[in-house]
Design a protein around this motif. Structure first.
Motif, PDB file in Angstrom:
ATOM      1  N   GLY A 104       0.660  -1.153   0.218  1.00 32.82           N
ATOM      2  CA  GLY A 104      -0.046   0.025  -0.039  1.00 32.82           C
ATOM      3  C   GLY A 104       0.953   1.187   0.027  1.00 32.82           C
ATOM      4  N   SER A 105       0.209   2.379  -0.325  1.00 33.92           N
ATOM      5  CA  SER A 105       0.957   3.472  -0.290  1.00 33.92           C
ATOM      6  C   SER A 105       1.418   4.091   1.052  1.00 33.92           C
ATOM      7  CB  SER A 105       0.163   4.679  -1.015  1.00 33.92           C
ATOM      8  OG  SER A 105      -0.957   4.978  -0.709  1.00 33.92           O
ATOM      9  N   GLY A 106       0.522   3.541   1.786  1.00 36.05           N
ATOM     10  CA  GLY A 106       0.902   4.009   3.345  1.00 36.05           C
ATOM     11  C   GLY A 106       2.181   3.420   3.798  1.00 36.05           C
ATOM     12  N   HIS A 184      -7.974  16.119  -3.084  1.00 33.91           N
ATOM     13  CA  HIS A 184      -7.398  16.030  -1.660  1.00 33.91           C
ATOM     14  C   HIS A 184      -8.465  15.269  -0.809  1.00 33.91           C
ATOM     15  CE1 HIS A 184      -6.040  17.822   1.995  1.00 33.91           C
ATOM     16  NE2 HIS A 184      -4.937  18.031   1.227  1.00 33.91           N
ATOM     17  N   ASN A 185      -7.770  14.411   0.096  1.00 35.16           N
ATOM     18  CA  ASN A 185      -8.421  14.002   1.260  1.00 35.16           C
ATOM     19  C   ASN A 185      -7.947  14.864   2.413  1.00 35.16           C
ATOM     20  OD1 ASN A 185      -9.351  12.471   3.461  1.00 35.16           O
ATOM     21  ND2 ASN A 185      -8.068  10.668   3.043  1.00 35.16           N
ATOM     22  N   PRO A 186      -8.755  15.626   3.266  1.00 32.72           N
ATOM     23  CA  PRO A 186     -10.112  15.618   2.797  1.00 32.72           C
ATOM     24  C   PRO A 186     -10.715  16.658   2.118  1.00 32.72           C
ATOM     25  CG  PRO A 186      -9.675  16.808   5.000  1.00 32.72           C
ATOM     26  CD  PRO A 186      -8.327  16.343   4.448  1.00 32.72           C
ATOM     27  N   GLU A 212       4.688  13.220  -2.757  1.00 35.93           N
ATOM     28  CA  GLU A 212       3.175  13.565  -3.572  1.00 35.93           C
ATOM     29  C   GLU A 212       2.586  12.470  -3.635  1.00 35.93           C
ATOM     30  OE1 GLU A 212       4.170  14.399  -7.538  1.00 35.93           O
ATOM     31  OE2 GLU A 212       2.204  14.928  -8.211  1.00 35.93           O
ATOM     32  N   ASP A 213       1.341  12.357  -2.704  1.00 35.44           N
ATOM     33  CA  ASP A 213       0.507  11.123  -2.423  1.00 35.44           C
ATOM     34  C   ASP A 213      -0.721  11.219  -3.445  1.00 35.44           C
ATOM     35  OD1 ASP A 213      -1.029   9.340  -1.507  1.00 35.44           O
ATOM     36  OD2 ASP A 213      -0.956   9.985   0.605  1.00 35.44           O
ATOM     37  N   ASP A 214      -0.539  10.615  -4.241  1.00 33.31           N
ATOM     38  CA  ASP A 214      -1.670  10.583  -5.600  1.00 33.31           C
ATOM     39  C   ASP A 214      -2.669   9.389  -5.622  1.00 33.31           C
ATOM     40  OD1 ASP A 214      -2.896  11.818  -7.656  1.00 33.31           O
ATOM     41  OD2 ASP A 214      -1.324  11.097  -9.072  1.00 33.31           O
ATOM     42  N   ALA A 215      -2.995   9.101  -4.475  1.00 37.61           N
ATOM     43  CA  ALA A 215      -4.199   8.089  -3.822  1.00 37.61           C
ATOM     44  C   ALA A 215      -5.420   7.819  -5.122  1.00 37.61           C
ATOM     45  CB  ALA A 215      -4.387   7.959  -2.493  1.00 37.61           C
ATOM     46  N   TYR A 216      -5.810   9.075  -5.463  1.00 35.50           N
ATOM     47  CA  TYR A 216      -7.125   9.168  -6.135  1.00 35.50           C
ATOM     48  C   TYR A 216      -7.302   9.637  -7.409  1.00 35.50           C
ATOM     49  CZ  TYR A 216      -8.545   8.851  -1.127  1.00 35.50           C
ATOM     50  OH  TYR A 216      -8.606   8.413   0.015  1.00 35.50           O
ATOM     51  N   SER A 217      -6.012   9.809  -7.859  1.00 36.02           N
ATOM     52  CA  SER A 217      -5.976  10.581  -9.353  1.00 36.02           C
ATOM     53  C   SER A 217      -6.884   9.765 -10.392  1.00 36.02           C
ATOM     54  CB  SER A 217      -4.487  11.023  -9.713  1.00 36.02           C
ATOM     55  OG  SER A 217      -3.989  10.024 -10.060  1.00 36.02           O
ATOM     56  N   GLY A 241       1.592   6.140  -5.580  1.00 32.63           N
ATOM     57  CA  GLY A 241       0.355   5.512  -6.105  1.00 32.63           C
ATOM     58  C   GLY A 241      -0.172   4.384  -5.470  1.00 32.63           C
ATOM     59  N   THR A 242      -1.458   3.854  -5.737  1.00 36.40           N
ATOM     60  CA  THR A 242      -1.950   2.590  -5.051  1.00 36.40           C
ATOM     61  C   THR A 242      -3.003   1.920  -5.587  1.00 36.40           C
ATOM     62  OG1 THR A 242      -3.083   1.885  -2.988  1.00 36.40           O
ATOM     63  CG2 THR A 242      -3.561   4.032  -3.827  1.00 36.40           C
ATOM     64  N   PHE A 243      -3.200   0.564  -5.735  1.00 35.94           N
ATOM     65  CA  PHE A 243      -4.281  -0.083  -6.192  1.00 35.94           C
ATOM     66  C   PHE A 243      -5.525   0.075  -5.128  1.00 35.94           C
ATOM     67  CE2 PHE A 243      -1.059  -2.337  -8.793  1.00 35.94           C
ATOM     68  CZ  PHE A 243      -1.577  -1.892 -10.075  1.00 35.94           C
ATOM     69  N   SER A 244      -5.448   0.611  -4.166  1.00 32.15           N
ATOM     70  CA  SER A 244      -6.211   0.430  -3.206  1.00 32.15           C
ATOM     71  C   SER A 244      -7.877   0.882  -3.367  1.00 32.15           C
ATOM     72  CB  SER A 244      -5.800   1.351  -1.674  1.00 32.15           C
ATOM     73  OG  SER A 244      -4.991   0.548  -1.347  1.00 32.15           O
ATOM     74  N   LYS A 245      -7.687   2.006  -4.335  1.00 29.50           N
ATOM     75  CA  LYS A 245      -9.106   2.670  -4.638  1.00 29.50           C
ATOM     76  C   LYS A 245      -9.480   2.360  -6.099  1.00 29.50           C
ATOM     77  CE  LYS A 245      -7.472   5.388  -1.237  1.00 29.50           C
ATOM     78  NZ  LYS A 245      -8.019   5.119  -0.026  1.00 29.50           N
ATOM     79  N   ILE A 251      -5.870  -5.558  -0.960  1.00 35.89           N
ATOM     80  CA  ILE A 251      -4.789  -6.241  -1.836  1.00 35.89           C
ATOM     81  C   ILE A 251      -3.557  -5.683  -1.231  1.00 35.89           C
ATOM     82  CG2 ILE A 251      -4.008  -6.009  -4.046  1.00 35.89           C
ATOM     83  CD1 ILE A 251      -5.840  -7.939  -4.240  1.00 35.89           C
ATOM     84  N   ARG A 252      -3.550  -4.564  -0.755  1.00 34.71           N
ATOM     85  CA  ARG A 252      -2.237  -3.962  -0.284  1.00 34.71           C
ATOM     86  C   ARG A 252      -1.258  -3.864  -0.988  1.00 34.71           C
ATOM     87  NH1 ARG A 252      -3.843  -0.781   1.717  1.00 34.71           N
ATOM     88  NH2 ARG A 252      -2.100  -0.156   3.176  1.00 34.71           N
ATOM     89  N   VAL A 253      -1.464  -3.410  -2.207  1.00 31.33           N
ATOM     90  CA  VAL A 253      -0.417  -2.823  -3.243  1.00 31.33           C
ATOM     91  C   VAL A 253      -0.313  -1.672  -3.791  1.00 31.33           C
ATOM     92  CG1 VAL A 253       0.852  -3.650  -5.517  1.00 31.33           C
ATOM     93  CG2 VAL A 253      -0.274  -5.310  -4.255  1.00 31.33           C
TER      94      VAL A 253
END
Ligand SMILES: Cc1ncc(COP(=O)(O)O)c(C=O)c1O
Length: 408
Positions: A104-106, A184-186, A212-217, A241-245, A251-253
């Motif tokens: 995960g990106s975390g 942005h979160n939130p 640069e946290d791009d979790a949602y793009s 980046g992340t596959f979470s969304k 999956i935690r990748v």
């Protein structure tokens, strides 16, 4: 010598253990009758169950010899190919040595902190920001300073002023600046391209890293990809980046993209084994047999509808009692109530009426900020529940105001 268990001296754990209760999932309620506008999670029935079942079964039955083994290897090339192709949409060029796949990106945020920060180093963040990242910075014993966001994202002009002032006064400069440039979160807002460029210049001039946290793009209602901040300062940005969304958070990748030097530093925190090759193999099989791009298009359609429903309900039930910037992607609407409203009190009234949300102060550095703000998520609930949730919130709001007026 033996000591009775109930006489044990209290153990002193490290001071870096976060003092705050874990958020997000922890604000989840087990009450089935509560509509969870607090959950910043994808809607569970959107997960590609059948494709994942086949992908997982193949990873065990056909590729298990490697996928279930200890490995120091990088994981399947197909995953890296996807990361590299999707990053190119944001202008990012990758090479194998500039990508690190993580849990995960975390985990990438954690590794970036470990690689960059000594205790007492300065981290600059947006205000408000993602509480998961704040907890990681706190665990790194960083000194945090926050800068506001507006409708165009982080106020880079204020960051610049503060850098100039700190530099003149010989005060510490940041080693890391954390920002969420897309949806942005939130806050729900995105960083304008001009500000991205300026921020990148500042990182190079004052020698700090941008995280640069791009979790949602990928969840982009306008089908528009803004260039990543990374593209303007690849030597001083770590892009996440992340596959979470897009696939599923379980999956935690996720991944980090940075210079080969920075990636080798981050990667050194994998002691022995790398990110799970088993889950990466599942993702690889999914990418081969299933169109994730098509899946993302469907998610976008769905989340766009849910956003529209939430905004229409807010307009309907709250009128001008709240303000918000329309999010063009992602999961969140950030509400600003009038000064008379304390959202951490409103949370209790809302819970009694069967709806949850997250009060604004959870996203700030100090508890006296964010009192009049609230994060509502439109990702997790279907339109019908979203509307009912907002209606319940409006009831809670009216009851809260009535009780507060009685008190004063
Ligand atoms: C801004 C932001 N960054 C990172 C994460 C964590 O993502 P992951 O599941 O990849 O660790 C989240 C999850 O909610 C998030 O909102």
């Amino acid at each position: 010598m033996s000591v009775m268990v109930d006489k044990l001296t209290p153990f002193v754990y490290a001071s870096r253990v976060p003092q705050t209760a874990p958020m997000g999932a922890a604000q989840a309620t087990s009450r089935a009758d509560v509509i969870p506008l607090s959950y910043g999670s994808p809607v569970s029935d959107s997960f590609p169950y059948e494709a994942l079942q086949l992908a997982a079964s193949e990873a065990i039955m056909s590729q298990g010899n490697e996928a279930l083994q200890y490995t120091g290897a990088d994981g399947p090339a197909v995953v890296r190919k996807w990361i590299s192709e999707r990053s190119a949409l944001r202008g990012i060029e990758t090479k194998p040595e500039t990508v690190l796949v993580t849990y995960g990106s975390g985990q990438a945020i954690d590794f970036a902190c470990r690689a960059i920060l000594e205790p007492g180093d300065h981290v600059w963040v947006e205000s408000p920001t993602f509480f998961g990242a704040l907890n990681t910075f706190r665990s790194s014993e960083a000194v945090l300073t926050a800068f506001p966001i507006d409708a165009e994202g982080l106020r880079v002009d204020l960051v610049e002023e503060a850098l100039i002032a700190a530099d003149h006064a010989g005060k510490p400069l940041p080693k890391l600046l954390y920002c969420i440039p897309n949806y942005h979160n939130p806050g729900g807002v995105s960083l304008s391209v001009d500000r991205r460029k300026r921020l990148a210049e500042l990182a190079q001039t004052y020698n700090f890293f941008i995280l640069e946290d791009d979790a949602y793009s990928e969840l982009n209602f306008e089908e528009e990809y803004l260039p990543a901040v990374y593209t303007f300062a690849p030597q001083r940005t770590i892009y996440l980046g992340t596959f979470s969304k897009t696939i599923a958070p379980g999956i935690r990748v996720g991944w980090a993209i940075a210079s080969a030097e920075a990636i080798s530093k981050l990667g050194s925190f994998f002691h022995g084994s790398r990110a799970s090759v088993f889950t990466q193999q599942i993702v690889a099989n999914l990418l081969r047999s299933y169109s994730l791009a098509e899946h993302i298009k469907q998610l976008v359609e769905r989340y766009r509808k849910q956003r529209d429903c939430m905004l229409a309900s807010l307009d309907n039930y709250f009128g001008d009692a709240v303000e918000y910037t329309i999010p063009q992607g992602g999961f969140f609407v950030w509400l600003r109530f009038k000064e008379e409203v304390d959202t951490s009190e409103l949370v209790k009234f809302a819970a009694e009426r069967g709806v949850s949300f997250i009060d604004g102060r959870q996203f700030y550095l100090t508890p006296d900020e964010g009192k009049h703000e609230a994060r509502l998520s439109f990702s997790y609930c279907e339109s019908e529940s979203l509307e009912l949730g907002v209606a319940r919130l409006a009831e809670a709001y009216i009851a809260y105001l009535a009780e507060r007026n009685q008190r004063s």
